[in-house]
Write a protein that holds these residues in place. Structure first.
Motif, PDB file in Angstrom:
ATOM      1  N   GLY A 223      35.714  42.187  60.916  1.00 17.94           N
ATOM      2  CA  GLY A 223      36.785  42.349  59.925  1.00 17.94           C
ATOM      3  C   GLY A 223      36.779  43.721  59.290  1.00 17.94           C
ATOM      4  O   GLY A 223      37.821  44.268  58.987  1.00 17.94           O
ATOM      5  N   GLY A 224      35.596  44.287  59.080  1.00 25.89           N
ATOM      6  CA  GLY A 224      35.518  45.640  58.557  1.00 25.89           C
ATOM      7  C   GLY A 224      35.769  45.753  57.066  1.00 25.89           C
ATOM      8  O   GLY A 224      36.063  44.766  56.384  1.00 25.89           O
ATOM      9  N   VAL A 225      35.628  46.987  56.582  1.00 25.92           N
ATOM     10  CA  VAL A 225      35.810  47.287  55.165  1.00 25.92           C
ATOM     11  C   VAL A 225      36.973  48.272  55.059  1.00 25.92           C
ATOM     12  O   VAL A 225      36.920  49.352  55.656  1.00 25.92           O
ATOM     13  CB  VAL A 225      34.528  47.885  54.563  1.00 25.92           C
ATOM     14  N   VAL A 226      38.031  47.895  54.358  1.00 24.83           N
ATOM     15  CA  VAL A 226      39.224  48.743  54.279  1.00 24.83           C
ATOM     16  C   VAL A 226      39.509  49.150  52.839  1.00 24.83           C
ATOM     17  O   VAL A 226      39.020  48.527  51.899  1.00 24.83           O
ATOM     18  CB  VAL A 226      40.475  48.041  54.870  1.00 24.83           C
ATOM     19  N   LEU A 227      40.318  50.207  52.699  1.00 20.88           N
ATOM     20  CA  LEU A 227      40.766  50.639  51.383  1.00 20.88           C
ATOM     21  C   LEU A 227      42.152  50.047  51.152  1.00 20.88           C
ATOM     22  O   LEU A 227      43.031  50.179  52.012  1.00 20.88           O
ATOM     23  CB  LEU A 227      40.838  52.167  51.340  1.00 20.88           C
ATOM     24  N   GLY A 228      42.364  49.406  50.016  1.00 22.70           N
ATOM     25  CA  GLY A 228      43.642  48.727  49.796  1.00 22.70           C
ATOM     26  C   GLY A 228      44.201  48.948  48.399  1.00 22.70           C
ATOM     27  O   GLY A 228      43.784  48.280  47.459  1.00 22.70           O
ATOM     28  N   THR A 229      45.148  49.875  48.282  1.00 19.74           N
ATOM     29  CA  THR A 229      45.727  50.146  46.960  1.00 19.74           C
ATOM     30  C   THR A 229      46.603  49.000  46.451  1.00 19.74           C
ATOM     31  O   THR A 229      46.995  49.003  45.296  1.00 19.74           O
ATOM     32  CB  THR A 229      46.615  51.405  47.012  1.00 19.74           C
ATOM     33  N   THR A 230      46.931  48.033  47.304  1.00 14.68           N
ATOM     34  CA  THR A 230      47.754  46.940  46.804  1.00 14.68           C
ATOM     35  C   THR A 230      46.914  45.726  46.408  1.00 14.68           C
ATOM     36  O   THR A 230      47.442  44.700  46.025  1.00 14.68           O
ATOM     37  CB  THR A 230      48.836  46.519  47.823  1.00 14.68           C
ATOM     38  N   ALA A 231      45.591  45.862  46.475  1.00 14.78           N
ATOM     39  CA  ALA A 231      44.693  44.846  45.917  1.00 14.78           C
ATOM     40  C   ALA A 231      44.232  45.384  44.556  1.00 14.78           C
ATOM     41  O   ALA A 231      43.600  46.428  44.510  1.00 14.78           O
ATOM     42  CB  ALA A 231      43.487  44.633  46.824  1.00 14.78           C
ATOM     43  N   PRO A 232      44.562  44.711  43.451  1.00 13.53           N
ATOM     44  CA  PRO A 232      44.185  45.257  42.143  1.00 13.53           C
ATOM     45  C   PRO A 232      42.664  45.384  41.976  1.00 13.53           C
ATOM     46  O   PRO A 232      42.188  46.314  41.335  1.00 13.53           O
ATOM     47  CB  PRO A 232      44.750  44.242  41.142  1.00 13.53           C
ATOM     48  N   TYR A 233      41.897  44.450  42.528  1.00  6.57           N
ATOM     49  CA  TYR A 233      40.435  44.469  42.442  1.00  6.57           C
ATOM     50  C   TYR A 233      39.867  44.274  43.835  1.00  6.57           C
ATOM     51  O   TYR A 233      40.523  43.652  44.678  1.00  6.57           O
ATOM     52  CB  TYR A 233      39.933  43.338  41.525  1.00  6.57           C
ATOM     53  N   THR A 234      38.676  44.775  44.061  1.00  6.43           N
ATOM     54  CA  THR A 234      38.060  44.619  45.372  1.00  6.43           C
ATOM     55  C   THR A 234      37.951  43.139  45.720  1.00  6.43           C
ATOM     56  O   THR A 234      37.457  42.341  44.914  1.00  6.43           O
ATOM     57  CB  THR A 234      36.686  45.308  45.396  1.00  6.43           C
ATOM     58  N   ALA A 235      38.421  42.794  46.891  1.00 13.71           N
ATOM     59  CA  ALA A 235      38.411  41.400  47.338  1.00 13.71           C
ATOM     60  C   ALA A 235      37.430  41.258  48.495  1.00 13.71           C
ATOM     61  O   ALA A 235      37.400  42.093  49.399  1.00 13.71           O
ATOM     62  CB  ALA A 235      39.814  40.984  47.782  1.00 13.71           C
ATOM     63  N   LEU A 236      36.597  40.219  48.416  1.00 12.28           N
ATOM     64  CA  LEU A 236      35.591  39.985  49.450  1.00 12.28           C
ATOM     65  C   LEU A 236      35.866  38.642  50.125  1.00 12.28           C
ATOM     66  O   LEU A 236      36.235  37.670  49.455  1.00 12.28           O
ATOM     67  CB  LEU A 236      34.195  39.977  48.825  1.00 12.28           C
ATOM     68  N   ARG A 237      35.672  38.642  51.411  1.00  7.60           N
ATOM     69  CA  ARG A 237      35.844  37.403  52.168  1.00  7.60           C
ATOM     70  C   ARG A 237      34.833  36.389  51.644  1.00  7.60           C
ATOM     71  O   ARG A 237      33.727  36.772  51.232  1.00  7.60           O
ATOM     72  CB  ARG A 237      35.597  37.699  53.654  1.00  7.60           C
ATOM     73  N   PRO A 238      35.160  35.095  51.625  1.00  4.00           N
ATOM     74  CA  PRO A 238      34.281  34.122  50.969  1.00  4.00           C
ATOM     75  C   PRO A 238      32.806  34.218  51.376  1.00  4.00           C
ATOM     76  O   PRO A 238      31.930  34.127  50.507  1.00  4.00           O
ATOM     77  CB  PRO A 238      34.888  32.773  51.363  1.00  4.00           C
ATOM     78  N   ASP A 239      32.508  34.443  52.662  1.00  6.58           N
ATOM     79  CA  ASP A 239      31.094  34.494  53.079  1.00  6.58           C
ATOM     80  C   ASP A 239      30.369  35.686  52.459  1.00  6.58           C
ATOM     81  O   ASP A 239      29.170  35.615  52.167  1.00  6.58           O
ATOM     82  CB  ASP A 239      30.976  34.527  54.614  1.00  6.58           C
ATOM     83  N   VAL A 240      31.085  36.777  52.228  1.00  5.50           N
ATOM     84  CA  VAL A 240      30.479  37.964  51.641  1.00  5.50           C
ATOM     85  C   VAL A 240      30.466  37.833  50.109  1.00  5.50           C
ATOM     86  O   VAL A 240      29.489  38.168  49.443  1.00  5.50           O
ATOM     87  CB  VAL A 240      31.265  39.232  52.064  1.00  5.50           C
ATOM     88  N   TYR A 241      31.552  37.290  49.574  1.00  8.01           N
ATOM     89  CA  TYR A 241      31.716  37.172  48.126  1.00  8.01           C
ATOM     90  C   TYR A 241      30.567  36.391  47.482  1.00  8.01           C
ATOM     91  O   TYR A 241      29.954  36.837  46.520  1.00  8.01           O
ATOM     92  CB  TYR A 241      33.051  36.482  47.830  1.00  8.01           C
ATOM     93  N   ARG A 242      30.295  35.222  48.036  1.00  6.38           N
ATOM     94  CA  ARG A 242      29.317  34.329  47.401  1.00  6.38           C
ATOM     95  C   ARG A 242      27.949  35.006  47.311  1.00  6.38           C
ATOM     96  O   ARG A 242      27.308  35.020  46.262  1.00  6.38           O
ATOM     97  CB  ARG A 242      29.254  33.019  48.213  1.00  6.38           C
ATOM     98  N   GLN A 243      27.509  35.620  48.407  1.00 12.09           N
ATOM     99  CA  GLN A 243      26.199  36.278  48.419  1.00 12.09           C
ATOM    100  C   GLN A 243      26.177  37.449  47.432  1.00 12.09           C
ATOM    101  O   GLN A 243      25.205  37.685  46.732  1.00 12.09           O
ATOM    102  CB  GLN A 243      25.881  36.805  49.820  1.00 12.09           C
ATOM    103  N   PHE A 244      27.284  38.167  47.395  1.00 17.00           N
ATOM    104  CA  PHE A 244      27.364  39.358  46.552  1.00 17.00           C
ATOM    105  C   PHE A 244      27.339  39.007  45.066  1.00 17.00           C
ATOM    106  O   PHE A 244      26.553  39.562  44.301  1.00 17.00           O
ATOM    107  CB  PHE A 244      28.633  40.145  46.911  1.00 17.00           C
ATOM    108  N   VAL A 245      28.178  38.085  44.652  1.00 18.13           N
ATOM    109  CA  VAL A 245      28.223  37.781  43.214  1.00 18.13           C
ATOM    110  C   VAL A 245      26.921  37.133  42.751  1.00 18.13           C
ATOM    111  O   VAL A 245      26.449  37.395  41.639  1.00 18.13           O
ATOM    112  CB  VAL A 245      29.454  36.919  42.805  1.00 18.13           C
ATOM    113  N   ASP A 246      26.317  36.321  43.601  1.00 18.27           N
ATOM    114  CA  ASP A 246      25.034  35.719  43.218  1.00 18.27           C
ATOM    115  C   ASP A 246      23.977  36.803  43.053  1.00 18.27           C
ATOM    116  O   ASP A 246      23.189  36.772  42.104  1.00 18.27           O
ATOM    117  CB  ASP A 246      24.580  34.691  44.264  1.00 18.27           C
ATOM    118  N   ALA A 247      23.977  37.783  43.971  1.00 13.64           N
ATOM    119  CA  ALA A 247      22.998  38.871  43.883  1.00 13.64           C
ATOM    120  C   ALA A 247      23.227  39.672  42.599  1.00 13.64           C
ATOM    121  O   ALA A 247      22.273  40.056  41.915  1.00 13.64           O
ATOM    122  CB  ALA A 247      23.115  39.783  45.106  1.00 13.64           C
TER     123      ALA A 247
END
Ligand SMILES: *[C@@H]1O[C@H](CO)[C@@H](O)[C@H](O)[C@H]1NC(C)=O
Ligand SMILES: *[C@@H]1O[C@H](CO)[C@@H](O)[C@H](O)[C@H]1NC(C)=O
Ligand SMILES: *[C@@H]1O[C@H](CO)[C@@H](O)[C@H](O)[C@H]1NC(C)=O
Ligand SMILES: *[C@@H]1O[C@H](CO)[C@@H](O)[C@H](O)[C@H]1NC(C)=O
Ligand SMILES: *[C@@H]1O[C@H](CO)[C@@H](O)[C@H](O)[C@H]1NC(C)=O
Length: 408
Positions: A255-279
């Protein structure tokens, strides 16, 4: 440099796309002020007829609503311009790819609603000021190609926006029309930021203190993928407080990591999000064990009582640093408190400003979309010839809204 004001009917102007760009003799950089719309958190530039267009780093077209009597450009289905205009089919854009009949049809896309529509292409002129990186200098007008979209395609864009300025490296986006081989964004958190098309320095007031900010850039390669016009960054790992977040194998590469000016905040795919916010939550409460969580404030999940957080300071809340570890490991893009925490509820709480990507997205969703809030008050220089991104946080004594827009 002389820019004759021609009054030739637009249709008679050169048909071949690649001479539609800023004339080679006009290599001077031009600038646009960047506004942030309060209601949508989208960024706009007044790129066509002084009307605001939403900046879309992943957009392959410049599109606007046009006057009812606009004259479509006479571009055949076989014309290379038509191929460029249709180089990318946005997912969910059902109309696209239908057989082209006589004249070229483009399929502009609304990056917020995910809708698209059939549109004709027109020759148009963009008016902008040249710049030396310090002030606007003088107004010039240049030819470009745009798509004319129906009004209904503006749904959920800022009220004053009349289209989208695609800034992808491909398709018929502004940079791909050779408007410039390089462009620089300085997105504001509030007030007016600046976008510069072309190379050259960038100064923010107070000029003497900050100097030319393009001399402070760190660089990373920019990658592209065949099926998506977004800018990809070669992010190898995400670290919180210097410790890599444990992610499923190849989670970032898929899926990769992209730059997105139309996303107000950085959005993480659920599998990445959960690990990241817990950390992040663990690292924060380990460092600062009196931190108290408060109920979530949408769209954020992890919010903390401001009285129990370390800070605030001029560099924001003293929360754990978040590193995007870039290819080679020699460069990191590091987000401190100013770029990671969002103050809410009248500053009584602050939330981790990263959100979970909505499920049910298109197949092949990126692992991470780096959003506007995290890019604000950074100098981001997209160099399409060297295929690299230069990035640097703007020094804390100034900000992207400190460009001097008084004409020199
Ligand atoms: C449009 O272009 C085609 C091919 O270039 C040409 O044959 C045709 O006459 C043109 N039509 C108009 C209305 O100019
Ligand atoms: C060029 O700069 C001047 C002075 O700031 C401003 O009044 C004018 O609107 C600018 N033109 C464009 C097209 O942005
Ligand atoms: C980049 O971040 C990683 C993880 O936090 C760290 O181990 C590494 O030393 C950093 N590299 C540089 C050059 O700062
Ligand atoms: C918090 O940390 C301090 C110093 O590191 C320690 O003395 C205290 O017992 C800790 N409190 C809790 C609730 O863990
Ligand atoms: C902005 O630029 C103008 C024109 O060069 C200059 O006169 C003015 O002093 C500058 N403003 C600041 C605050 O430096």
């Amino acid at each position: 440099m002389d820019m004759p004001r021609r009054r030739t009917p637009l249709l008679l102007l050169a048909v071949s796309a690649l001479v539609l760009a800023w004339p080679a003799s006009c290599a001077e950089p031009v600038l646009f002020p960047v506004a942030k719309d309060a209601a949508t958190s989208l960024y706009t530039i007044p790129v066509r007829d002084g009307a605001n267009h939403v900046i879309d780093l992943a957009g392959p077209l410049l599109w606007s609503t046009c006057a009812a009597d606009h004259l479509p450009a006479n571009i055949t289905c076989q014309d290379p311009v038509c191929k460029l205009a249709n180089a990318y089919r946005q997912p969910g854009c059902r109309d696209a790819g239908q057989t082209c009949k006589h004249r070229c049809t483009a399929y502009p896309y609304n990056p917020v609603t995910g809708r698209c529509a059939a549109a004709s292409l027109i020759h148009t002129r963009l008016v902008a000021n040249t710049t030396d990186g310090k002030n606007p200098l003088r107004q010039v007008s240049v030819r470009a190609m745009a798509a004319c979209a129906p009004k209904k395609l503006l749904a959920r864009l800022p009220r004053d926006a009349s289209g989208v300025a695609g800034l992808a490296a491909s398709g018929l986006a502004l940079p791909a029309q050779r408007v410039a081989g390089k462009f620089t964004l300085c997105l504001p958190r509030q007030g007016e930021g600046v976008a510069i098309f072309g190379g050259g320095p960038l100064f923010l007031l107070p000029e003497s203190a900050a100097g030319d900010l393009t001399t402070t850039l760190a660089f990373t390669p920019l990658r592209s993928r065949r099926d998506n016009p977004s800018y990809y960054l070669p992010v190898k790992a995400i670290a919180v407080d210097k410790a890599p977040v444990q992610l499923p194998k190849d989670a970032l590469a898929t899926g990769g990591v992209v730059l997105g000016t139309t996303a107000p905040y950085t959005a993480l795919r659920p599998d990445v999000y959960r690990q990241f916010v817990d950390a992040f939550d663990k690292a924060l409460t380990r460092q600062w064990n009196t931190t108290k969580k408060v109920p979530a404030v949408a769209p954020f999940e992890f919010c903390y009582d401001s009285k129990t957080l370390p800070g605030p300071t001029r560099i924001g809340w003293l929360v754990p640093d978040i590193d995007l570890v870039l290819e080679g490991g020699k460069t990191n893009w590091t987000f401190g408190g100013l770029s990671s925490m969002v103050d809410v509820n009248d500053f009584t709480a602050a939330c981790l400003g990263f959100v979970e990507m909505k499920k049910g997205g298109y197949g092949g969703a990126p692992a991470v979309v780096i959003g506007g809030f995290q890019m604000e008050n950074h100098v981001l220089q997209f160099d399409l010839e060297k295929r690299r991104l230069g990035f640097a946080r703007v020094p804390i004594f100034t900000s992207c809204s400190n460009f001097n827009f008084t004409r020199n």
